[in-house]
Design a protein around this motif. Structure first.
Motif, short mmCIF file in Angstrom:
data_model
loop_
_atom_site.label_atom_id
_atom_site.label_comp_id
_atom_site.label_asym_id
_atom_site.label_seq_id
_atom_site.Cartn_x
_atom_site.Cartn_y
_atom_site.Cartn_z
N LEU A 139 -12.83 27.63 30.90
CA LEU A 139 -11.69 27.04 31.59
C LEU A 139 -10.46 27.96 31.55
O LEU A 139 -9.63 27.91 32.46
CB LEU A 139 -11.36 25.67 31.01
N ARG A 140 -10.36 28.78 30.53
CA ARG A 140 -9.29 29.78 30.53
C ARG A 140 -9.51 30.79 31.65
O ARG A 140 -8.58 31.23 32.32
CB ARG A 140 -9.22 30.49 29.17
N LEU A 141 -10.79 31.14 31.86
CA LEU A 141 -11.13 32.04 32.96
C LEU A 141 -10.86 31.37 34.30
O LEU A 141 -10.34 32.01 35.23
CB LEU A 141 -12.59 32.47 32.85
N VAL A 142 -11.20 30.09 34.41
CA VAL A 142 -10.92 29.35 35.64
C VAL A 142 -9.43 29.37 35.95
O VAL A 142 -9.02 29.58 37.10
CB VAL A 142 -11.43 27.89 35.53
N SER A 143 -8.59 29.18 34.93
CA SER A 143 -7.14 29.22 35.13
C SER A 143 -6.71 30.57 35.69
O SER A 143 -5.92 30.64 36.65
CB SER A 143 -6.42 28.97 33.80
N GLN A 144 -7.23 31.65 35.11
CA GLN A 144 -6.87 32.98 35.58
C GLN A 144 -7.32 33.19 37.02
O GLN A 144 -6.59 33.78 37.85
CB GLN A 144 -7.49 34.04 34.67
N MET A 145 -8.51 32.71 37.34
CA MET A 145 -9.03 32.89 38.69
C MET A 145 -8.20 32.11 39.72
O MET A 145 -7.97 32.58 40.83
CB MET A 145 -10.50 32.45 38.74
N ILE A 146 -7.75 30.91 39.34
CA ILE A 146 -6.88 30.13 40.23
C ILE A 146 -5.60 30.92 40.52
O ILE A 146 -5.16 31.01 41.68
CB ILE A 146 -6.54 28.77 39.60
N ASN A 147 -5.02 31.50 39.48
CA ASN A 147 -3.77 32.25 39.66
C ASN A 147 -3.97 33.52 40.49
O ASN A 147 -3.16 33.84 41.36
CB ASN A 147 -3.18 32.58 38.29
N TRP A 148 -5.06 34.24 40.23
CA TRP A 148 -5.35 35.45 41.01
C TRP A 148 -5.60 35.11 42.47
O TRP A 148 -5.07 35.76 43.36
CB TRP A 148 -6.58 36.16 40.43
N ARG B 229 5.34 28.56 43.72
CA ARG B 229 4.54 27.79 42.78
C ARG B 229 4.48 28.51 41.44
O ARG B 229 4.85 29.67 41.32
CB ARG B 229 3.14 27.55 43.35
N PHE B 230 4.03 27.81 40.41
CA PHE B 230 3.85 28.37 39.07
C PHE B 230 2.41 28.85 38.89
O PHE B 230 1.51 28.43 39.63
CB PHE B 230 4.14 27.31 38.01
N ASP B 231 2.20 29.71 37.93
CA ASP B 231 0.85 29.92 37.43
C ASP B 231 0.43 28.65 36.70
O ASP B 231 1.27 27.84 36.29
CB ASP B 231 0.79 31.11 36.47
N VAL B 232 -0.88 28.49 36.52
CA VAL B 232 -1.39 27.28 35.88
C VAL B 232 -2.28 27.65 34.70
O VAL B 232 -2.93 28.71 34.69
CB VAL B 232 -2.19 26.42 36.89
N GLN B 233 -2.27 26.80 33.70
CA GLN B 233 -3.19 26.92 32.58
C GLN B 233 -3.82 25.56 32.33
O GLN B 233 -3.11 24.56 32.14
CB GLN B 233 -2.47 27.38 31.31
N ILE B 234 -5.15 25.50 32.38
CA ILE B 234 -5.85 24.26 32.08
C ILE B 234 -5.80 24.02 30.58
O ILE B 234 -6.04 24.93 29.78
CB ILE B 234 -7.31 24.33 32.58
N ALA B 235 -5.49 22.81 30.18
CA ALA B 235 -5.26 22.49 28.77
C ALA B 235 -6.59 22.40 28.02
O ALA B 235 -7.11 21.32 27.73
CB ALA B 235 -4.50 21.18 28.64
N SER B 236 -7.14 23.56 27.71
CA SER B 236 -8.41 23.61 26.98
C SER B 236 -8.55 24.98 26.33
O SER B 236 -8.08 25.98 26.87
CB SER B 236 -9.59 23.39 27.95
N ARG B 237 -9.20 24.99 25.16
CA ARG B 237 -9.48 26.26 24.50
C ARG B 237 -10.83 26.84 24.94
O ARG B 237 -11.21 27.93 24.50
CB ARG B 237 -9.48 26.07 22.97
#
Length: 236
Positions: free
Chosen positions: A131-140, A119-127
């Protein structure tokens, strides 16, 4: 290089389809095949897809085999329906509101030299910092657990997909159950390149409310609550 079929479940995604088509057409190299599976849309999704494919049919130099089919609603059912039509070495399951990095096909092909799925890492489309932290937590979390979500564009060899018997036909959490089966067979390739996924659910329902709900649902699924029960709460 491995050939790749992208399989996309669609349900009322008319607003996202133009961006989706543009993203896939810009991939370099191209996938061999793209299969869109509509689950009974009541917006303009089917018309948009058919119009797009009809235009492509006039292009003798088209490099991608675009197809559309229909099934009953249900992401797992739709993805399995699309997979049954796939002719490539690798299946890549993509949500309609998610964009792939432009080098995605090369990345997948390279990953499949050392792994059977990933799978890929993910980034939620938001500044928004949260939500940037949520993206990092999903990947970790994904790296630590070996479990991916559908937003991370899961890919798998056609052979392994058929071996495990496709996506489990359940109402929700099919990606979690799918990965639980897979990681018992082989470790995933966790790509650092990122897919960009829509922030619409967080925006519509509130960031913290959505975060708390998702953690509750995941915990409930872990302790054995049925997928039907979780789906009712997710879409409430």
């Amino acid at each position: 290089m491995a050939t790749v079929s992208i399989i996309i479940p669609v349900l009322n995604e008319a607003n996202n389809l133009p961006l989706l088509f543009d993203n896939i057409n810009k991939l370099n190299p191209n996938p061999q095949q793209v299969i869109l599976v509509d689950g009974g849309s009541n917006d303009d999704s089917i018309d948009i897809i058919q119009s797009f494919i009809n235009e492509l049919m006039l292009d003798n130099d088209r490099k991608i085999d675009w197809q559309m089919t229909e099934s009953k609603a249900g992401r797992a059912l739709q993805m399995n329906t699309g997979a049954a039509l796939a002719t490539s070495d690798v299946l890549l399951f993509l949500h309609a509101d998610t964009q792939l990095p432009l080098h995605a096909i090369d990345s997948v092909s390279e990953a499949m030299k050392r792994a059977e799925w990933g799978r890929f890492d993910v980034q939620i489309a938001s500044r928004q910092p949260t939500l940037r932290l949520v993206s990092q937590m999903i990947n970790w979390r994904s790296r630590l657990s070996g479990i991916a979500t559908g937003d991370q564009a899961i890919f798998i060899s056609q052979f392994l997909f058929e071996r495990i018997g496709n996506y489990p036909n359940q109402a929700l959490m099919e990606d979690i159950e799918f990965c639980k089966q897979l990681k018992g067979i082989a470790k995933p390739a966790c790509l650092k390149s990122k897919v960009i996924t829509s922030a619409r659910r967080w925006q519509q329902h509130g960031t913290w409310r959505t975060i708390i709900l998702m953690w509750h649902l995941r915990f409930d699924y872990w302790r054995g609550v049925s997928a039907d029960n979780i789906k009712a709460r997710y879409y409430k």
